[in-house]
Design a protein around this motif. Structure first.
Motif, short mmCIF file in Angstrom:
data_model
loop_
_atom_site.label_atom_id
_atom_site.label_comp_id
_atom_site.label_asym_id
_atom_site.label_seq_id
_atom_site.Cartn_x
_atom_site.Cartn_y
_atom_site.Cartn_z
N GLY A 455 11.85 -0.33 -4.10
CA GLY A 455 10.56 -0.28 -3.42
C GLY A 455 9.37 -0.35 -4.34
N THR A 456 9.59 -0.14 -5.64
CA THR A 456 8.51 -0.24 -6.63
C THR A 456 9.02 -1.00 -7.84
OG1 THR A 456 9.13 1.80 -7.79
CG2 THR A 456 7.61 2.02 -5.90
N ASN A 457 8.10 -1.45 -8.67
CA ASN A 457 8.51 -2.13 -9.91
C ASN A 457 9.36 -1.22 -10.77
OD1 ASN A 457 5.91 -3.41 -8.92
ND2 ASN A 457 6.48 -4.87 -10.51
N GLN A 458 8.98 0.07 -10.83
CA GLN A 458 9.73 1.00 -11.65
C GLN A 458 11.13 1.21 -11.10
OE1 GLN A 458 8.50 2.37 -14.64
NE2 GLN A 458 10.70 2.80 -14.84
N ALA A 459 11.28 1.23 -9.78
CA ALA A 459 12.61 1.38 -9.19
C ALA A 459 13.49 0.18 -9.53
CB ALA A 459 12.49 1.54 -7.67
N LEU A 460 12.91 -1.02 -9.52
CA LEU A 460 13.66 -2.22 -9.90
C LEU A 460 14.07 -2.15 -11.37
CD1 LEU A 460 14.74 -5.04 -9.31
CD2 LEU A 460 12.45 -5.95 -9.74
N LEU A 461 13.15 -1.72 -12.22
CA LEU A 461 13.46 -1.58 -13.64
C LEU A 461 14.54 -0.53 -13.86
CD1 LEU A 461 12.92 -2.29 -16.60
CD2 LEU A 461 11.05 -0.63 -16.59
N ASN A 462 14.45 0.57 -13.14
CA ASN A 462 15.46 1.63 -13.28
C ASN A 462 16.85 1.11 -12.91
OD1 ASN A 462 13.45 3.38 -14.05
ND2 ASN A 462 13.30 4.42 -12.07
N LEU A 463 16.93 0.31 -11.85
CA LEU A 463 18.21 -0.26 -11.45
C LEU A 463 18.78 -1.17 -12.54
CD1 LEU A 463 20.36 -0.87 -9.21
CD2 LEU A 463 18.88 -2.78 -8.52
N VAL A 464 17.90 -2.02 -13.08
CA VAL A 464 18.34 -2.95 -14.14
C VAL A 464 18.82 -2.17 -15.36
CG1 VAL A 464 17.48 -4.67 -15.78
CG2 VAL A 464 16.92 -4.88 -13.35
N CYS A 465 18.06 -1.17 -15.77
CA CYS A 465 18.44 -0.36 -16.94
C CYS A 465 19.75 0.40 -16.69
CB CYS A 465 17.33 0.61 -17.29
SG CYS A 465 15.82 -0.19 -17.90
N LYS A 466 19.90 0.93 -15.50
CA LYS A 466 21.12 1.67 -15.16
C LYS A 466 22.35 0.78 -15.27
CE LYS A 466 23.40 3.94 -11.24
NZ LYS A 466 23.28 4.28 -9.81
N HIS A 467 22.27 -0.41 -14.68
CA HIS A 467 23.41 -1.32 -14.73
C HIS A 467 23.66 -1.83 -16.15
CE1 HIS A 467 23.30 -2.39 -10.14
NE2 HIS A 467 23.77 -1.18 -10.40
N LEU A 486 16.92 -6.06 -22.65
CA LEU A 486 16.04 -5.42 -21.69
C LEU A 486 14.55 -5.62 -21.98
CD1 LEU A 486 17.89 -2.04 -21.07
CD2 LEU A 486 17.72 -3.98 -19.52
N GLU A 487 14.22 -5.99 -23.21
CA GLU A 487 12.80 -6.08 -23.58
C GLU A 487 12.05 -7.11 -22.73
OE1 GLU A 487 10.02 -6.81 -27.56
OE2 GLU A 487 12.21 -6.75 -27.74
N PRO A 488 12.51 -8.37 -22.62
CA PRO A 488 11.77 -9.31 -21.76
C PRO A 488 11.89 -8.96 -20.27
CG PRO A 488 13.76 -10.34 -22.63
CD PRO A 488 13.60 -9.04 -23.36
N LEU A 489 13.01 -8.35 -19.87
CA LEU A 489 13.16 -7.97 -18.46
C LEU A 489 12.15 -6.89 -18.08
CD1 LEU A 489 17.05 -7.92 -18.08
CD2 LEU A 489 15.44 -9.61 -17.18
N GLU A 490 11.96 -5.93 -18.98
CA GLU A 490 10.97 -4.88 -18.73
C GLU A 490 9.57 -5.48 -18.61
OE1 GLU A 490 9.50 -0.57 -20.56
OE2 GLU A 490 10.69 -1.96 -21.80
N ALA A 491 9.26 -6.41 -19.52
CA ALA A 491 7.94 -7.05 -19.47
C ALA A 491 7.76 -7.83 -18.18
CB ALA A 491 7.77 -7.97 -20.68
N LEU A 492 8.77 -8.54 -17.74
CA LEU A 492 8.70 -9.31 -16.49
C LEU A 492 8.49 -8.38 -15.30
CD1 LEU A 492 9.13 -11.88 -14.73
CD2 LEU A 492 11.58 -11.33 -14.78
N LEU A 494 7.50 -5.17 -15.05
CA LEU A 494 6.31 -4.31 -15.00
C LEU A 494 5.00 -5.08 -14.94
CD1 LEU A 494 7.30 -1.44 -17.47
CD2 LEU A 494 7.53 -1.53 -14.98
N ASN A 495 5.03 -6.38 -15.20
CA ASN A 495 3.80 -7.17 -15.20
C ASN A 495 3.77 -8.24 -14.12
OD1 ASN A 495 2.25 -6.28 -17.81
ND2 ASN A 495 4.38 -6.52 -18.46
N SER A 496 4.69 -8.15 -13.16
CA SER A 496 4.76 -9.14 -12.08
C SER A 496 4.55 -8.46 -10.73
CB SER A 496 6.14 -9.83 -12.08
OG SER A 496 6.37 -10.50 -13.28
#
Length: 741
Positions: A455-467, A486-492, A494-496
């Protein structure tokens, strides 16, 4: 005899021995898979063959496994000697008696003659010197032709040779078993054997925790149509590999075309193989048998490429009304976005008289022109990357990796754990549901729920990091794991805009085969906003798959630029002239002991830097004698990992220059990789440039060039001294270029 394999890793050679009966173990593993999972995919002849195998003694099974591991159709019995087979002749006799192996006979005279070596052919033909004339110096192919003509009426004369061989009849039954296991055939080495061997050696990726192998086909008809079409695919490839380019004979393609047309295709994979084969055969036959060629296109089922070819050909033939109707029908109900873009573009240009194609329009409307130093001609993306980095923007080289890794990590459970199409065996690392192209159709409820949970950018990032943490280094077939994944994924993330991310992930799940590639080269972050750059050097073109993907990104809300590069020579270039000393000349097991850098700009030295490095291993005495660097000198020096970041900072934004540049560049790149740093720079070699600037010298070694030009080489084979001399050489080269302009 134990089979020995040498594994080269990080410069060290490791010797690993496979068990004497590893071929037998793999053979039995395959037979066990077939009998336990695939009995519904076997004909009576296959079951009878397996029954014969199970009645064999171990020695005979070993021999059969060894024969089937060979490539040639004929195998010389004398060559089948293995330590684990105590009585090879008895094993071969048992296999012949059981009706599993056979000797060749007069029907196989052509295969036998083709199998013989050139000396054997010469000896054979020499026995018939009165009946045939030939030159011993003739090519083997010519000798084979002569021998086939000679023995066409006397094939029985070869009986003494027939008895020396057995027929490798793996294609009769065993190849089908391998296909049931692997799902494909290979024209090279024996596919399943290599796979098993690499697994045993720990050199190939296999699915962790795989517990049970499954059949990949549901029915005998599906399995057999896929198998036959795979054999036709190999036959097509082999025709192309063996065809004499000087001949205009299309007969092999014609015969194969009729076979493929008549072959039923059961299941999505078989339809895909058949469609692709028909189009390839069309391209071979269109100029020699247009009627058959067009029937091949008509035999394609729901295949975009075939539709496009038909439209182009019919337009060329003047059937414009038919073409227009087809284009309008495609636009109304397109098979793929790619085909839609083609139809829209073709209709616009050919019938609506638009002069610019959709590709040209996109290129013109979205491009920005960037002036990039021509030193980056060999790596234009890196040049654009550094152009934006110099402006303080954050840039990532992304292409397909960014979106493939995001897609795989978001939907890991749906692709690899909870899929209705689980992997068939431990070697299946690419999701079958993506191959079939029905990911969203099969799992829409789970996919929608997964995306709704973000539901949020952070939730999406948390899912990606968890997996990423949970499944790190598990093979997946979509992307390669790396430390900075994870570095470019985090940038994508959190900035999209979240809506854009979710929309594109949804599109990928629905149309993965269309959206798996064609992504822009770079991702740029500017003031918390992400945009993408597709880099095009002069002469580069935008491909249709790139249009499809870029349009999809733009339609969901991403900004995409086409960076059209214009070359120029930057007078403010900084050259980092580098020299290293090492424990030895090969990158593999050797390490750096010293680095020296001299930075040059506008013909002047602007900085120097040098450091000893502890190589963490003994420096050989001959190296100490050459360089003067001993174990004692580097004992308290930093290790490379400690100076890696300062070194990269020092080199940033410059051209890497060295005398024999690939040596110094290669060592530093390897050391950076070991230390966990990415290293990539434009480079220049003063050996190459010296040969261009100063033609005719006897030697271009640094020592000889220094003597010839009186360069300041005060302490040869010390890093800073050699770098200083190389910097002076660089200035001489640049001055000579200025004088000749």
């Amino acid at each position: 005899m134990l089979d020995t394999v040498f594994i080269y890793s990080c410069g060290d050679v490791m010797k690993k021995e496979l068990p004497a009966k590893y071929y037998l173990a793999h053979f039995r593993e395959l037979i066990e898979f077939v009998t336990s999972k695939c009995m519904h995919l076997l004909e009576p002849k296959h079951s009878k063959f397996i029954s014969k195998i199970n009645q064999l003694d171990e020695q005979s099974q070993c021999m059969l496994a060894r024969v089937y591991s060979r490539k040639p159709y004929l195998v010389q019995a004398q060559s089948l000697n293995y330590e684990e087979i105590t009585s090879p002749h008895q094993a071969i006799y048992t296999l012949k008696t059981a009706g599993i192996l056979y000797e060749p006979n007069a029907q196989h005279y052509k295969q036998l003659i083709a199998h013989l070596t050139k000396p054997m052919l010469v000896e054979l033909l020499s026995n018939y010197s009165e009946q045939v004339s030939f030159k011993k110096s003739a090519a083997k192919g010519e000798l084979v032709t002569i021998a086939c003509q000679l023995f066409s009426e006397r094939a029985d004369d070869l009986a003494p040779l027939y008895s020396q061989y057995v027929i490798n009849n793996r294609e009769d039954y065993y190849e089908y078993f391998e296909f049931l296991f692997a799902g494909r055939l290979s024209s090279g080495d024996v596919n399943h054997q290599n796979r098993f061997v690499m697994r045993d050696l720990g050199l190939t990726a296999t699915r962790e925790g795989h517990s049970e192998s499954l059949s990949r086909f549901n029915t005998l008809a599906e399995a057999q149509s896929n198998y036959v079409l795979n054999r036709y695919r190999l036959a097509f490839k082999n025709i192309g590999n063996t065809k004499d380019e000087t001949l205009d004979d299309k007969t092999p393609y014609t015969e194969l075309a009729h076979l493929v047309l008549a072959q039923p295709a059961h299941g999505a994979q078989a339809h895909d193989i058949k469609n692709k084969l028909l189009v390839r055969l069309y391209k071979q036959l269109k100029n020699t048998d247009s009627e058959l060629a067009f029937s091949l296109l008509e035999g394609c089922t729901d295949y975009a490429e075939a539709q496009e070819i038909q439209i182009r050909e019919q337009y060329r033939l003047g059937n414009k009304a038919w073409v227009k109707a087809q284009l309008e029908q495609i636009i109304e109900n397109p098979l793929t976005d790619d085909l839609l873009y083609f139809a829209d573009d073709f209709l616009m240009r050919k019938f609506n008289k638009q002069t610019r194609s959709r590709l040209s329009t996109m290129l013109a409307d979205t491009q920005c022109v960037l002036e990039i130093d021509e030193i980056y001609r060999g790596d234009v993306e890196q040049g654009v990357n550094e152009h934006y980095s110099a402006k303080g923007l954050t840039v990532f080289n992304t292409e397909n990796t960014l979106w493939q890794s995001l897609f795989g990590l978001v939907f890991w459970h749906e692709l690899f754990i909870e899929s209705p199409y689980p992997p068939c065996n431990e070697f299946d690392i690419y999701p079958q549901v993506l191959q079939l192209g029905n990911f969203y159709e099969a799992q829409s409820t789970q996919i929608d729920a997964r995306l709704k949970s973000c539901g949020t950018n952070q939730a999406l990032l948390n899912l990606v990091c968890k997996h990423a943490a949970q499944y790190f280094e598990q093979p997946n077939g979509l992307f390669r794991w790396r430390s900075n994944l994870l570095e470019p994924l985090e940038a994508l993330i959190l900035n999209s805009p979240l809506e854009a991310l979710i929309a594109h992930l949804t599109a990928m799940s629905k149309h993965y085969l269309q959206l798996k590639d064609g992504y822009p080269d770079l991702m740029v972050i500017n003031n918390g906003q992400v945009h993408f750059e597709e880099v095009k050097a002069p002469g580069d073109k935008l491909r249709r798959n790139q249009l499809t993907t870029i349009d999809n990104l733009k339609n969901v809300g991403f900004t995409v630029h086409i960076a059209a590069v214009k070359w120029f020579v930057d007078p403010n270039r900084i050259y980092s002239v580098v020299d290293i000393e090492t424990t030895g000349g090969l990158k593999g097991g050797n390490r750096i002991t010293e680095i020296g850098i001299v930075k040059v700009q506008r013909g002047k030295v602007i900085d120097t830097w040098a450091t000893l490095i502890n190589p963490q291993r003994h420096i050989p005495s001959f190296i100490t004698k050459l360089t003067g660097i001993s174990d004692g000198m580097v004992y308290n020096a930093p290790v490379f990992a400690d100076i890696a970041q300062p070194l990269l900072d020092k080199l940033a934004g410059s051209i890497f220059v060295a005398h024999n540049v690939n040596f110094d560049y290669g060592f530093i790149k390897k050391e950076c990789e070991v230390a966990g740093h990415f290293f990539k720079m434009p480079k220049m070699c003063t050996v190459v440039e010296s040969r261009r600037a100063f033609k005719g010298l006897k030697s271009y070694s640094l020592g000889n060039l220094s003597a010839h030009f009186n360069l300041n080489l005060t302490s040869h084979h010390r890093a800073l001294a050699d770098a200083t001399a190389t910097a002076e050489l660089l200035l001489l080269i640049q001055n000579s270029e200025t004088l000749t302009q």
